[in-house]
Design an enzyme around this catalytic site. Structure first.
Site, short mmCIF file in Angstrom:
data_model
loop_
_atom_site.label_atom_id
_atom_site.label_comp_id
_atom_site.label_asym_id
_atom_site.label_seq_id
_atom_site.Cartn_x
_atom_site.Cartn_y
_atom_site.Cartn_z
N ARG A 47 0.81 -1.22 0.00
CA ARG A 47 0.00 0.00 0.00
C ARG A 47 0.85 1.28 0.00
O ARG A 47 0.45 2.28 -0.59
CB ARG A 47 -0.91 0.00 1.22
N LYS A 156 4.31 -18.26 7.44
CA LYS A 156 3.64 -18.67 8.67
C LYS A 156 3.08 -17.44 9.35
O LYS A 156 3.52 -16.34 9.02
CB LYS A 156 4.60 -19.44 9.57
N HIS A 186 10.73 -21.84 7.93
CA HIS A 186 12.13 -21.48 7.68
C HIS A 186 13.12 -22.42 8.37
O HIS A 186 14.28 -22.50 8.00
CB HIS A 186 12.40 -20.00 8.02
N LYS A 190 17.25 -24.38 7.09
CA LYS A 190 18.54 -24.28 7.78
C LYS A 190 19.45 -25.42 7.31
O LYS A 190 19.02 -26.57 7.22
CB LYS A 190 18.35 -24.32 9.30
N GLU A 224 15.54 -19.32 23.03
CA GLU A 224 15.90 -17.98 22.53
C GLU A 224 16.20 -17.08 23.72
O GLU A 224 15.51 -17.16 24.75
CB GLU A 224 14.74 -17.39 21.74
N ASP A 243 3.66 -20.86 17.98
CA ASP A 243 4.71 -20.12 17.28
C ASP A 243 5.88 -21.02 16.87
O ASP A 243 6.45 -20.84 15.79
CB ASP A 243 5.22 -19.00 18.21
N HIS A 248 7.87 -25.56 13.50
CA HIS A 248 9.31 -25.82 13.38
C HIS A 248 9.75 -27.11 14.07
O HIS A 248 10.39 -27.97 13.48
CB HIS A 248 10.11 -24.67 13.98
N LYS A 338 11.20 -18.28 25.20
CA LYS A 338 11.81 -16.96 25.01
C LYS A 338 12.45 -16.54 26.33
O LYS A 338 12.08 -17.05 27.39
CB LYS A 338 10.74 -15.95 24.61
#
Ligand code: BG6
Length: 488
Positions: A47, A156, A186, A190, A224, A243, A248, A338
């Site tokens: 946009r 995703k 993704h 890897k 992470e 997530d 994954h 996380k």
């Protein structure tokens, strides 16, 4: 390596973060490696009111940022940017697709390209159904030339439940053929994940041991150190299970557990992954307390765009059993979090201990044998075994034999998006999950989400940032002293 056929890449959501952080830098890397098609153009569509020149200027900056610290070939950068175009349009209005199609047609003519188009949906998920629908309404889902083709890459999250994933699959399959749909994960791009297939099926020494007779348990993790950063809005509606685990980590489990395919072909590989998922023991309300655990890092509720009373999990662990001949009774622990102590993704194969303990204190009473596949960082493989410490007596120590990818090449490993983009351009969907595996994975996870939803605050354990999740994470391991989620 053979180059992909001529094509036009149309990126929807081109003014967004994914395009600038991942897609355009990866395409530039492919350009530098001379892997892009001879006749090729990228048409960004979104946009924001950019001209071609303004869009190129913005992408120049993003490429520099993404590759900072590396030597840049300035003339290659300018040549690459000359392949990049922009079309300002509002993707929610079907009529505007006519103009987009005209622009695509004009570009194809200008470049002398065949009628071959790869669409990439880098938009918010609410557009994943609408854009294909508008492409259909404007006859842009099929080539005008019968020798041409259309493909579509979908980012995703692919649904938020079994029902929504199925609905999205059904919708896409009514507009494109299954072999034209590329659902990106993704993690499968890897390098270390692809190498898992090579490690398993190009070597004769691992496969005989790769089963319930020799393997005690498998851990598949993605920890992470960062929190949710600026993604609170998305993440608070998703959580760690949706997530990371549903997609994954489940896909990694598929590659770890599958049988050797009859041939190294996309559909054969996907069928093997699908068989693994079909053998997974469902979670039931009765066994859930011993098979799932969740946590939330302290301070999560104060993050931007996160509800102050949020019950979203930022840590999740599940214990999976694959009820087939190869894996019966071998627990697969999948966990992610996380704000953990460090960023680290790995697959750990814990082998069974020897049937007889000959040496006192042998590997502290545990098996000496473990194979660790480091997905990131420090990509590599380590095999542990017991050896005698030199000197008197027979003291056994666990030692590791290491392979590191950086010893193979000075070049940094390619980003997952480079590999996956190239594969989609070439029409190779080996590393893209098939609709049935995605749906099976959601079918497994839905009851866990429902259970947590029903539990509410109960069983959502807090954990301090910078550690390894909540202390209660070990409840799903019958022997807490060998809790697999302890830092090594
Ligand atoms: C994404 C998740 O799919 O993967 C993010 O949405 C997560 O929350 C990311 O941070 C992790 O990817 P990687 O490649 O950094 O391990």
């Amino acid at each position: 390596m053979k180059k992909a056929e001529d094509q036009l890449l149309v990126i929807f959501g081109a003014s967004g973060d994914l395009t600038s952080r991942k897609l355009i830098p990866s395409l530039f890397e492919l350009y530098v490696a001379d892997l892009l098609p001879e006749r090729f153009a990228i048409l960004g569509a979104a946009r924001s009111a950019f001209t071609d020149v303004q869009f190129r200027d913005a992408q120049r900056k993003h490429i520099r940022e993404a590759l900072s610290g590396r030597q840049m070939d300035e003339s290659a950068l300018e040549r690459f940017l000359s392949l990049v175009y922009y079309h300002a349009f509002d993707s929610v209005h079907s009529v505007q697709y006519r103009e987009l199609d005209d622009r695509m047609e004009a570009l194809r003519k200008e470049k002398g390209m065949a009628d071959q188009v790869l669409y990439y949906l880098a938009t918010p998920p609410l557009m994943y159904e609408k854009i294909p629908q508008f492409l259909l309404e404007n006859h842009m889902n099929e080539p005008a030339d019968p020798d041409g083709w259309r493909r579509i890459v979908v980012e995703k999250p692919f649904g938020t439940s079994f029902a929504s994933a199925k609905q999205l699959n059904d919708h896409l399959k009514h507009i494109f053929k299954e072999n034209e749909i590329y659902r990106i994960d993704h993690y499968l791009g890897k390098e270390t994940v692809q190498n898992l297939l090579v490690l398993r099926f190009a070597n004769g020494i691992f496969e005989p041991l790769w089963n319930r007779n020799y393997i005690h348990s498998v851990e598949i993790s993605a920890a992470e150190s960062l929190g949710v950063e600026e993604r609170g809005k998305y993440y608070d509606g998703a959580g760690a299970l949706r997530d990371m685990i549903q997609n994954h980590l489940m896909e990694l489990m598929g590659f770890t557990a599958m049988e050797c395919p009859a041939a190294f072909e996309a559909d054969q590989i996907k069928s093997e992954v699908s068989k693994v998922f079909r053998s997974v023991r469902p979670f039931t309300p009765v066994d859930m307390p011993e098979r799932v655990v969740r946590g939330q890092y302290e301070g999560y509720r104060e993050e931007p765009d996160v509800a102050p009373d949020s019950l979203t999990e930022t840590f999740a662990a599940v214990k999976i059993f694959i009820d087939n001949w190869r894996w019966s009774d071998v627990p697969f622990y999948l966990y992610t979090g996380k704000k953990m102590a460090a960023k680290r993704s790995e697959i750990v194969i814990n082998f069974k201990a020897t049937p007889q303990v000959l040496f006192a204190g042998q590997c502290s009473g545990e098996s000496c044998n473990r194979l660790i596949i480091n997905i990131q960082p420090d990509e590599g493989i380590t095999l542990y075994f017991g050896l005698k410490i030199p000197g008197v007596g027979y003291q056994v120590k666990q030692v590791g034999m290491d392979f590191r990818y950086k010893s193979l090449s000075d070049q940094p490993l390619p980003d997952a998006y480079e590999r996956l983009l190239l594969d989609a351009m070439e029409g190779d969907s080996t590393l893209y999950p098939r609709s049935d595996t995605l749906e099976l994975s959601w079918q497994l996870m839905d009851p866990v989400l429902a259970y947590w939803n029903q539990q509410g605050q109960e069983g959502l354990y807090n954990y301090p940032p910078g550690q390894n999740g909540p202390a209660e994470r070990c409840v799903i391991e019958p022997e807490p002293q060998s809790c697999p989620f302890l830092p090594r």
